[in-house]
Design an enzyme around this catalytic site. Structure first.
Site, PDB file in Angstrom:
ATOM      1  N   GLU A 481      27.431 137.796  91.098  1.00 50.48           N
ATOM      2  CA  GLU A 481      26.815 138.181  92.171  1.00 50.48           C
ATOM      3  C   GLU A 481      26.939 137.453  93.102  1.00 50.48           C
ATOM      4  O   GLU A 481      27.435 136.622  93.382  1.00 50.48           O
ATOM      5  CB  GLU A 481      25.273 137.795  91.339  1.00 50.48           C
ATOM      6  CG  GLU A 481      25.360 138.979  90.194  1.00 50.48           C
ATOM      7  CD  GLU A 481      23.806 138.259  89.491  1.00 50.48           C
ATOM      8  OE1 GLU A 481      23.350 139.701  88.557  1.00 50.48           O
ATOM      9  OE2 GLU A 481      22.785 137.414  90.060  1.00 50.48           O
ATOM     10  N   HIS A 495      29.180 134.320  86.255  1.00 54.77           N
ATOM     11  CA  HIS A 495      29.127 133.654  84.611  1.00 54.77           C
ATOM     12  C   HIS A 495      29.375 134.688  83.258  1.00 54.77           C
ATOM     13  O   HIS A 495      29.320 135.816  83.530  1.00 54.77           O
ATOM     14  CB  HIS A 495      27.407 134.175  84.174  1.00 54.77           C
ATOM     15  CG  HIS A 495      27.158 134.404  82.259  1.00 54.77           C
ATOM     16  ND1 HIS A 495      26.781 135.181  81.871  1.00 54.77           N
ATOM     17  CD2 HIS A 495      27.920 133.358  81.634  1.00 54.77           C
ATOM     18  CE1 HIS A 495      26.481 134.579  80.386  1.00 54.77           C
ATOM     19  NE2 HIS A 495      26.899 133.509  80.310  1.00 54.77           N
ATOM     20  N   GLY A 621      18.257 135.007  87.002  1.00 51.33           N
ATOM     21  CA  GLY A 621      17.421 136.297  85.927  1.00 51.33           C
ATOM     22  C   GLY A 621      18.551 137.621  85.503  1.00 51.33           C
ATOM     23  O   GLY A 621      19.615 137.366  85.225  1.00 51.33           O
ATOM     24  N   SER A 622      17.732 138.358  85.293  1.00 47.74           N
ATOM     25  CA  SER A 622      18.660 140.308  85.185  1.00 47.74           C
ATOM     26  C   SER A 622      19.011 140.237  86.259  1.00 47.74           C
ATOM     27  O   SER A 622      18.713 139.520  87.520  1.00 47.74           O
ATOM     28  CB  SER A 622      18.065 141.003  84.271  1.00 47.74           C
ATOM     29  OG  SER A 622      17.073 141.325  85.322  1.00 47.74           O
ATOM     30  N   MET A 623      20.100 141.262  86.289  1.00 47.65           N
ATOM     31  CA  MET A 623      20.406 142.072  86.895  1.00 47.65           C
ATOM     32  C   MET A 623      19.922 143.005  88.790  1.00 47.65           C
ATOM     33  O   MET A 623      20.212 143.260  89.266  1.00 47.65           O
ATOM     34  CB  MET A 623      21.207 143.339  87.241  1.00 47.65           C
ATOM     35  CG  MET A 623      20.964 144.385  86.348  1.00 47.65           C
ATOM     36  SD  MET A 623      22.018 145.269  85.824  1.00 47.65           S
ATOM     37  CE  MET A 623      23.065 146.212  87.441  1.00 47.65           C
ATOM     38  N   HIS A 644      19.009 129.235  79.527  1.00 49.09           N
ATOM     39  CA  HIS A 644      20.175 129.410  80.613  1.00 49.09           C
ATOM     40  C   HIS A 644      20.127 130.472  80.952  1.00 49.09           C
ATOM     41  O   HIS A 644      21.120 130.828  81.303  1.00 49.09           O
ATOM     42  CB  HIS A 644      21.390 128.899  79.363  1.00 49.09           C
ATOM     43  CG  HIS A 644      21.108 130.629  78.362  1.00 49.09           C
ATOM     44  ND1 HIS A 644      20.369 131.207  77.310  1.00 49.09           N
ATOM     45  CD2 HIS A 644      22.675 131.518  77.963  1.00 49.09           C
ATOM     46  CE1 HIS A 644      20.636 132.316  76.921  1.00 49.09           C
ATOM     47  NE2 HIS A 644      22.233 132.865  77.308  1.00 49.09           N
ATOM     48  N   GLY A 647      16.367 136.035  78.730  1.00 45.68           N
ATOM     49  CA  GLY A 647      16.302 135.655  77.414  1.00 45.68           C
ATOM     50  C   GLY A 647      16.093 137.308  77.390  1.00 45.68           C
ATOM     51  O   GLY A 647      15.566 137.909  77.733  1.00 45.68           O
TER      52      GLY A 647
END
Length: 715
Positions: A481, A495, A621-623, A644, A647
């Site tokens: 990202e 990641h 966070g998410s995308m 991490h 979730g």
């Protein structure tokens, strides 16, 4: 929010930071783990906790003398407590002394190009009773460290201590004190000596260098100790103001106007004129004065220089042919210069240059690598910005990894370039199941390949695949990202892990653990919780392979981050290499030997991040959501851990049934990324709201930076 003590009838308690009640399956997993006989004190559940294999993702499990091979991990290489570190205040402190103080210090770091800078760091105890090797250098210094700690080589790359070759050239750290008490640092990229206070200033620790009208900018040491270069002791002044300030101290100290001081001052000026820095200063000042004289008195100047060449030639030839001139020429030709490294007397400046180049290479060399039988507690510095630091022994060594980088670019520089950057990333870094078609030299030179044949027999056929996958992203929740923080600063974040080879190593050892559990008739609540006991050959083999896999994962991220950084520099800096403003590393899914509640234990963080006090970490966070750069608070009940990520809120299969491509388009609006069926299971709504997750762990971490992605690449 403080943790909740879950009402479970288990031998060991379960403490939860989760923002939801566990469902029946999650509760059963927590009970299974807390019932294991070797679990230490309690189990900690992070805010992003959700179903996993054997144990909950987001769980932190401390164990005594046993490990569960369901995670990937590595110990961090470190040094014995008596290892000395040169600090900017002019004192050499031991790592143990710095760790006991707990405060951040200013240390010397080195860029890959050989430029020495000053940056902040903090020392910590990282391992107890660690195995050691001794590295002996050609300057007589001896360094005791763990076999896996990385030393910086002269070419800017790193090599683990146990793999250092005799004669290996290390990146050197040379310092000395001049006759006036100032600390000098030799810059490795140029060989020139630079005053340490200017190294501090040019590292940006005092902010922008001001200009004083009609004056040169100089640096004043507030406590009059020229070797104390702590930023708080340094102050910018104009050179005339500085002289006036010292004159104002006459009543307090008559030394400044004494004949002794005047004699010393004149000698210092003469000595300065002989240095390269002083010569340049006086040459510039002289040139300025001559040019002013030429402008103000043109007729007198022309008369003064008339026939200079004719008169000068006559006197120069006469002098060179005289006994005195011949003697002077011979003296210059035979003048001896001292080598700063070995003290040898070398004839002529050219001879000294060649001696340094061929005998020393401007650096220290390794003359011995000796395994030691004793074990000791070991320490390391956390250096977020440069990931290395100088030892007083005269070399630079690595600290612990990276996964996010703050770049010296602003949001406005990205305008119209996001799609091109994304396409370049996807062209340079394989995603999903894809491999690299061409293998770069840095990958083939990775030292871990030497140990491949020592790994579990079940992965021996995978060496070529592991080689091709080094520098690839993978799929699932792995990502690359390009982000912006709230100040519009550009960040790079990725990641990824140990790819197929890491997964296969884990599967091999999990299978072995299950087989042993069956043979021993262990009554486990879940066979996926099969474990190895310390002291057995299975434990030793697993710990060895686990370390190798984590080293692979770390280098895999390094390879990708370097490609990612190069792409961004191509679009935002015309391809010119830049210096990151901050680098952050955090591992998850790993096991490590640590000290908690007065005892040595093995801590497995499954989908959790270490968050000791002042540890930097990343919580993505998410995308389509925010991510956070954090600092740990060292909460002891969480075993110094935090979440991490956000979730998962639902399984991948459920997400694919519930959402459509149109939902992906809406939820990733404004982000340059894939918007197709292949990423529906990664849609933001499939994850917990990251803001809620962060709110649940305010006692575990503090937020350093809030990021929002503008480019996202997934497998």
């Amino acid at each position: 929010m403080p943790y909740e003590h879950l009402d479970l009838s288990t031998p060991k308690p379960v403490l939860s930071w989760a923002n939801h009640e566990l469902d029946s399956r999650e509760t059963q997993m927590a009970q299974n783990v807390a019932s294991l006989p070797f679990v230490f004190k309690h189990v900690a559940l992070m805010p992003d906790v959700h179903l996993g294999k054997g144990a909950l993702v987001g769980s932190v499990i401390a164990t005594k003398d046993a490990v569960i091979p369901a995670a990937v991990g590595v110990d961090i290489g470190c040094f014995t407590g008596d290892t000395l570190i040169p600090v900017a205040d002019g004192v050499n402190y031991s790592l143990q002394e710095l760790a006991e103080k707990g405060a951040s210090v200013n240390v010397y770091s080195c860029t890959s190009s050989g430029k020495i800078v000053v940056t902040q760091a903090i020392s910590r105890l990282t391992r107890r009773h660690a195995s050691l090797v001794k590295i002996v250098l050609d300057n007589g210094e001896e360094i005791k460290c763990t076999p896996d700690h990385q030393f910086m080589l002269r070419n800017g790359t790193y090599q683990e201590a146990s793999n250092l070759k005799i004669g290996a050239s290390l990146m050197p750290f040379y310092s000395k004190t001049d006759k006036d008490g100032y600390t000098l640092i030799q810059q490795n990229y140029s060989g020139r000596w630079q005053k340490a206070h200017w190294v501090v200033v040019r590292s940006g620790l005092l902010g922008e260098i001001p200009k004083f009208v009609g004056q040169r900018t100089i640096i004043h040491h507030k406590n009059f100790n020229q070797s104390d270069n702590h930023p708080n002791n340094l102050e910018f002044m104009g050179h005339k103001d500085h002289s006036a300030y010292h004159r104002s101290l006459v009543e307090r100290n008559s030394h400044w106007q004494s004949p002794e001081f005047e004699t010393t001052r004149k000698k210092a000026l003469a000595a300065k004129a002989k240095t390269q820095e002083g010569y340049e200063f006086y040459a510039q000042r002289g040139t300025k004065n001559i040019l002013k004289y030429m402008k103000d008195n043109p007729q007198h100047f022309l008369k003064a220089v008339a026939d200079n060449g004719v008169r000068g030639k006559e006197y120069l030839v006469k002098y060179n042919q005289s006994p005195q001139g011949r003697k002077k020429s011979k003296e210059i030709a035979n003048r001896l210069y001292t080598c700063d490294t070995c003290g040898e007397q070398i004839k002529s400046p050219i001879g000294l240059h060649n001696h340094r180049k061929y005998e020393h290479g401007y650096n220290h060399k390794v003359i011995a690598v000796i395994p030691l039988e004793e074990t000791e507690n070991v320490y390391c510095l956390s250096v977020p910005e440069y990931n290395n630091f100088a030892l007083s022994a005269g070399v630079f060594v690595h600290n612990c990894g990276m996964a996010a980088v703050k770049m010296p670019f602003q949001q406005n520089q990205l305008e119209g370039k996001l799609k091109k950057i994304r396409r370049d990333i996807e062209a340079a870094i394989p995603v999903g199941f894809n491999d690299n078609k061409n293998i770069e030299k840095a990958v083939t030179n990775w030292q871990g390949w030497r140990d491949f044949k020592e790994l579990h027999s079940g992965v021996q056929r995978l060496e070529n695949k592991a080689l091709k996958q080094m520098g690839s992203l993978g799929g699932g929740n792995h990502f690359i990202e390009l982000c912006l923080d709230t100040d519009g600063q550009v960040w790079l974040m990725l990641h990824s892990g140990s790819r197929h080879i890491g997964n296969q190593l884990a599967q091999c050892h999990i299978a072995t653990g299950k087989e042993l559990a069956k043979l021993a008739d262990n009554q486990l609540p879940d066979l996926d919780l099969a474990y190895f006991v310390k002291g057995t050959s299975e434990f030793a083999a697993y710990w060895r392979d686990l370390q190798w896999a984590q080293d692979y994962a770390r280098f895999n991220r390094d390879v990708m981050m370097e490609r990612f950084k190069t792409i961004v520099e191509k679009h935002l800096a015309g391809g010119k290499p830049t210096k990151p403003l901050l680098s952050v590393n955090c591992h998850h899914n790993y096991a490590e030997q640590e000290h908690h509640f007065g005892e040595d234990v093995y801590v497995t963080r499954k989908g959790a991040v270490r968050a000791r006090k002042d540890d930097y970490g990343i919580i993505p966070g998410s995308m389509g959501a925010k991510s956070f750069i954090v600092k740990g608070k060292g909460h002891h009940d969480s075993y110094c851990s935090c979440s991490h990520g956000a979730g998962r809120l639902m399984s991948r299969s459920k997400a694919k049934k519930l959402f459509t491509v149109d939902d992906v388009v809406k939820q990733t609006q404004g982000i340059e990324c894939r918007k197709d069926r292949g990423v529906i299971d990664e849609i933001p709504a499939a994850y917990k709201p990251i803001e809620e997750v962060m709110n649940q762990q305010q006692d575990l971490v503090e937020i350093v930076a809030t990021l929002k992605q503008v480019v996202c690449v997934k497998g």
